[in-house]
Design a protein around this motif. Structure first.
Motif, PDB file in Angstrom:
ATOM      1  N   PRO A 115       0.810  -1.230   0.000  1.00  0.00           N
ATOM      2  CA  PRO A 115       0.000   0.000   0.000  1.00  0.00           C
ATOM      3  C   PRO A 115       0.840   1.276   0.000  1.00  0.00           C
ATOM      4  CG  PRO A 115      -0.886  -1.567   1.579  1.00  0.00           C
ATOM      5  CD  PRO A 115       0.435  -2.106   1.126  1.00  0.00           C
ATOM      6  N   LEU A 116       1.960   1.290   0.735  1.00  0.00           N
ATOM      7  CA  LEU A 116       2.817   2.473   0.727  1.00  0.00           C
ATOM      8  C   LEU A 116       3.426   2.703  -0.656  1.00  0.00           C
ATOM      9  CD1 LEU A 116       4.739   2.360   4.138  1.00  0.00           C
ATOM     10  CD2 LEU A 116       2.842   3.830   3.477  1.00  0.00           C
ATOM     11  N   GLY A 117       3.780   1.614  -1.349  1.00  0.00           N
ATOM     12  CA  GLY A 117       4.303   1.745  -2.700  1.00  0.00           C
ATOM     13  C   GLY A 117       3.268   2.289  -3.659  1.00  0.00           C
ATOM     14  N   VAL A 118       2.026   1.819  -3.544  1.00  0.00           N
ATOM     15  CA  VAL A 118       0.942   2.332  -4.384  1.00  0.00           C
ATOM     16  C   VAL A 118       0.686   3.803  -4.084  1.00  0.00           C
ATOM     17  CG1 VAL A 118      -1.524   2.135  -4.884  1.00  0.00           C
ATOM     18  CG2 VAL A 118      -0.138   0.066  -4.611  1.00  0.00           C
ATOM     19  N   TYR A 119       0.651   4.145  -2.817  1.00  0.00           N
ATOM     20  CA  TYR A 119       0.418   5.547  -2.433  1.00  0.00           C
ATOM     21  C   TYR A 119       1.539   6.444  -2.949  1.00  0.00           C
ATOM     22  CZ  TYR A 119      -0.439   9.626   0.505  1.00  0.00           C
ATOM     23  OH  TYR A 119      -0.680  10.905   0.945  1.00  0.00           O
ATOM     24  N   SER A 120       2.778   5.985  -2.840  1.00  0.00           N
ATOM     25  CA  SER A 120       3.910   6.767  -3.312  1.00  0.00           C
ATOM     26  C   SER A 120       3.859   6.953  -4.824  1.00  0.00           C
ATOM     27  CB  SER A 120       5.217   6.076  -2.905  1.00  0.00           C
ATOM     28  OG  SER A 120       6.338   6.838  -3.276  1.00  0.00           O
ATOM     29  N   ALA A 121       3.444   5.902  -5.560  1.00  0.00           N
ATOM     30  CA  ALA A 121       3.377   5.988  -7.024  1.00  0.00           C
ATOM     31  C   ALA A 121       2.274   6.920  -7.490  1.00  0.00           C
ATOM     32  CB  ALA A 121       3.163   4.597  -7.610  1.00  0.00           C
ATOM     33  N   THR A 122       1.136   6.896  -6.811  1.00  0.00           N
ATOM     34  CA  THR A 122       0.015   7.741  -7.220  1.00  0.00           C
ATOM     35  C   THR A 122       0.163   9.179  -6.722  1.00  0.00           C
ATOM     36  OG1 THR A 122      -1.211   6.925  -5.287  1.00  0.00           O
ATOM     37  CG2 THR A 122      -1.611   5.836  -7.399  1.00  0.00           C
ATOM     38  N   ASN A 123       1.181   9.426  -5.913  1.00  0.00           N
ATOM     39  CA  ASN A 123       1.472  10.793  -5.456  1.00  0.00           C
ATOM     40  C   ASN A 123       2.943  11.130  -5.739  1.00  0.00           C
ATOM     41  OD1 ASN A 123      -1.039  11.717  -3.636  1.00  0.00           O
ATOM     42  ND2 ASN A 123      -0.666   9.548  -3.292  1.00  0.00           N
ATOM     43  N   LYS A 124       3.428  10.682  -6.902  1.00  0.00           N
ATOM     44  CA  LYS A 124       4.855  10.831  -7.209  1.00  0.00           C
ATOM     45  C   LYS A 124       5.255  12.296  -7.304  1.00  0.00           C
ATOM     46  CE  LYS A 124       4.417  10.406 -12.249  1.00  0.00           C
ATOM     47  NZ  LYS A 124       4.935   9.704 -13.444  1.00  0.00           N
ATOM     48  N   THR A 126       5.704  14.352  -4.988  1.00  0.00           N
ATOM     49  CA  THR A 126       5.157  15.226  -3.952  1.00  0.00           C
ATOM     50  C   THR A 126       6.016  15.080  -2.697  1.00  0.00           C
ATOM     51  OG1 THR A 126       3.671  13.519  -3.084  1.00  0.00           O
ATOM     52  CG2 THR A 126       2.832  14.901  -4.879  1.00  0.00           C
ATOM     53  N   LYS A 127       5.756  15.932  -1.725  1.00  0.00           N
ATOM     54  CA  LYS A 127       6.509  15.854  -0.472  1.00  0.00           C
ATOM     55  C   LYS A 127       6.299  14.511   0.212  1.00  0.00           C
ATOM     56  CE  LYS A 127       6.641  20.833   0.505  1.00  0.00           C
ATOM     57  NZ  LYS A 127       6.264  21.901   1.461  1.00  0.00           N
ATOM     58  N   ARG A 128       5.073  13.980   0.113  1.00  0.00           N
ATOM     59  CA  ARG A 128       4.787  12.679   0.740  1.00  0.00           C
ATOM     60  C   ARG A 128       5.564  11.560   0.054  1.00  0.00           C
ATOM     61  NH1 ARG A 128      -1.549  13.670   0.174  1.00  0.00           N
ATOM     62  NH2 ARG A 128      -0.653  14.767  -1.626  1.00  0.00           N
ATOM     63  N   ASP A 129       5.673  11.657  -1.271  1.00  0.00           N
ATOM     64  CA  ASP A 129       6.459  10.670  -2.013  1.00  0.00           C
ATOM     65  C   ASP A 129       7.930  10.754  -1.626  1.00  0.00           C
ATOM     66  OD1 ASP A 129       7.288   8.774  -3.919  1.00  0.00           O
ATOM     67  OD2 ASP A 129       7.609  10.335  -5.416  1.00  0.00           O
ATOM     68  N   THR A 133      10.231   7.934   0.178  1.00  0.00           N
ATOM     69  CA  THR A 133      11.485   7.529  -0.449  1.00  0.00           C
ATOM     70  C   THR A 133      12.631   7.570   0.558  1.00  0.00           C
ATOM     71  OG1 THR A 133      10.754   8.346  -2.618  1.00  0.00           O
ATOM     72  CG2 THR A 133      13.131   8.054  -2.288  1.00  0.00           C
ATOM     73  N   VAL A 134      12.686   8.640   1.349  1.00  0.00           N
ATOM     74  CA  VAL A 134      13.716   8.742   2.389  1.00  0.00           C
ATOM     75  C   VAL A 134      13.548   7.600   3.402  1.00  0.00           C
ATOM     76  CG1 VAL A 134      14.559  10.143   4.312  1.00  0.00           C
ATOM     77  CG2 VAL A 134      14.008  11.230   2.127  1.00  0.00           C
ATOM     78  N   PHE A 135      12.304   7.329   3.774  1.00  0.00           N
ATOM     79  CA  PHE A 135      12.034   6.236   4.715  1.00  0.00           C
ATOM     80  C   PHE A 135      12.531   4.900   4.166  1.00  0.00           C
ATOM     81  CE2 PHE A 135       9.034   2.749   5.635  1.00  0.00           C
ATOM     82  CZ  PHE A 135       9.297   2.571   6.984  1.00  0.00           C
TER      83      PHE A 135
END
Length: 321
Positions: A115-124, A126-129, A133-135
């Motif tokens: 789910p975190l990977g999907v969220y990161s991809a759909t919000n690429k 952005t600050k959240r992405d 990525t840092v995490f």
């Protein structure tokens, strides 16, 4: 499918033999032997040499290997050199604790990582992405022993939220629910430490695969038909994006069992990992070989399961050949 499974199972036999042979030779060329860890001032050097001869430790390496292999064919993992305990019994005694830890870490890494990977991809971009990525980079880069010690210091020593080590509180009396909660509290920190590197890798794989899938024409067509964002994201995009991630299913097993050696030692977890560290220190060759054989079988089984999941995720893949 049945023919494929039989073929794969047959190919695992020479693989297991090759892995065990390589491990046995590496173990033999390392400095020291079991007798050197049993040195006692009251025992003469000559007596130690005779004991070493009786145990067959002076035989050529290939002779020792085939002697061990002959015992394995008969279903016997052997006995420890120092105490004469059954290796199979010692592994089976430690197996439930290791399975509890590794299965929990495995589930956490996929349940959270995908789910975190999907969220990161759909919000690429952005600050959240960037934050995720840092995490993920931290999870991949930070050594398990450092992360484990940091969690013990923060959550066990300073905040006193979780116990520092062990599988359960010794001589705990109470209801079944209280015992369950106690084991759960002991499980949290080691499971997090073991799951973090795998979770980070799964998240990065899911993100990159999801970003690629979202650029395909059928995704744009699904959006043009008026399908909702969640339907497009999870039913159309994720099903295709998850196929490369399935590869990590087989890779995760050796990663988790290998990481268990460090994690179980840090948290004094009574599993196969801590048994392996003790065996390496004591040069208990039968235990090391038994653990290696058992882990190799799990790795090969994990890879076979990943192949089957490929066919489940993508019906175009045929496994009958």
């Amino acid at each position: 499918m049945q023919r494929y499974l039989v073929k794969r199972l047959l190919t695992t036999l020479p693989l297991l033999v090759g892995i065990s042979l390589l491990t046995f030779f590496i173990m033999q060329i390392t400095p020291g032997n079991p007798m050197q860890t049993m040195i006692d001032p009251r025992i003469s050097t000559a007596e130690l040499a005779r004991a070493q001869e009786r145990m067959g430790l002076n035989d050529p390496v290939i002779v020792q290997y085939f002697r061990w292999l002959g015992q394995i064919v008969q279903g016997n993992l052997g006995f420890t050199i120092k105490t004469g305990q059954s290796v199979a019994g010692m592994i089976l005694e430690r197996l439930p604790a290791t399975l509890l830890l590794t299965v929990t870490a495995f589930l956490l890494s996929f349940i959270i990582g995908v789910p975190l990977g999907v969220y990161s991809a759909t919000n690429k971009y952005t600050k959240r992405d960037y934050g995720l990525t840092v995490f993920s980079f931290i999870g991949i880069s930070v050594p398990s022993f450092f992360f484990g010690i940091a969690l013990i210091y923060l959550f066990a020593v300073k905040l006193n939220w979780f116990p520092t080590s062990g599988l359960a509180t010794i001589n705990l009396q109470g209801s079944s629910w209280a015992i369950f909660l106690d084991k759960l509290k002991h499980l949290v920190l080691p499971a997090l430490v073991l799951a973090l590197p795998n979770l980070a890798v799964i998240m990065r794989f899911t993100r990159s695969s999801m970003i690629e899938v979202l650029t395909h024409d059928y995704i744009r067509t699904a959006k043009a038909k008026g399908l909702g964002g969640s339907m497009v994201k999870y039913k159309h995009a994720l099903r295709n994006a998850i196929i490369p991630v399935i590869t990590l299913f087989g890779i995760s097993i050796p990663t988790l069992f290998g990481g268990a050696y460090i994690t179980e030692t840090i948290f004094n977890w009574p599993g196969m990992g801590s048994l392996g560290i003790q065996a390496i220190t004591a040069r208990e060759y039968p235990i090391i070989m038994g653990l290696n054989l058992f882990t190799s079988m799990l790795v090969l089984l994990g890879n076979l399961t990943a192949d089957v999941l490929y066919a489940v995720a993508d019906p175009k893949i045929r496994l009958s050949k």
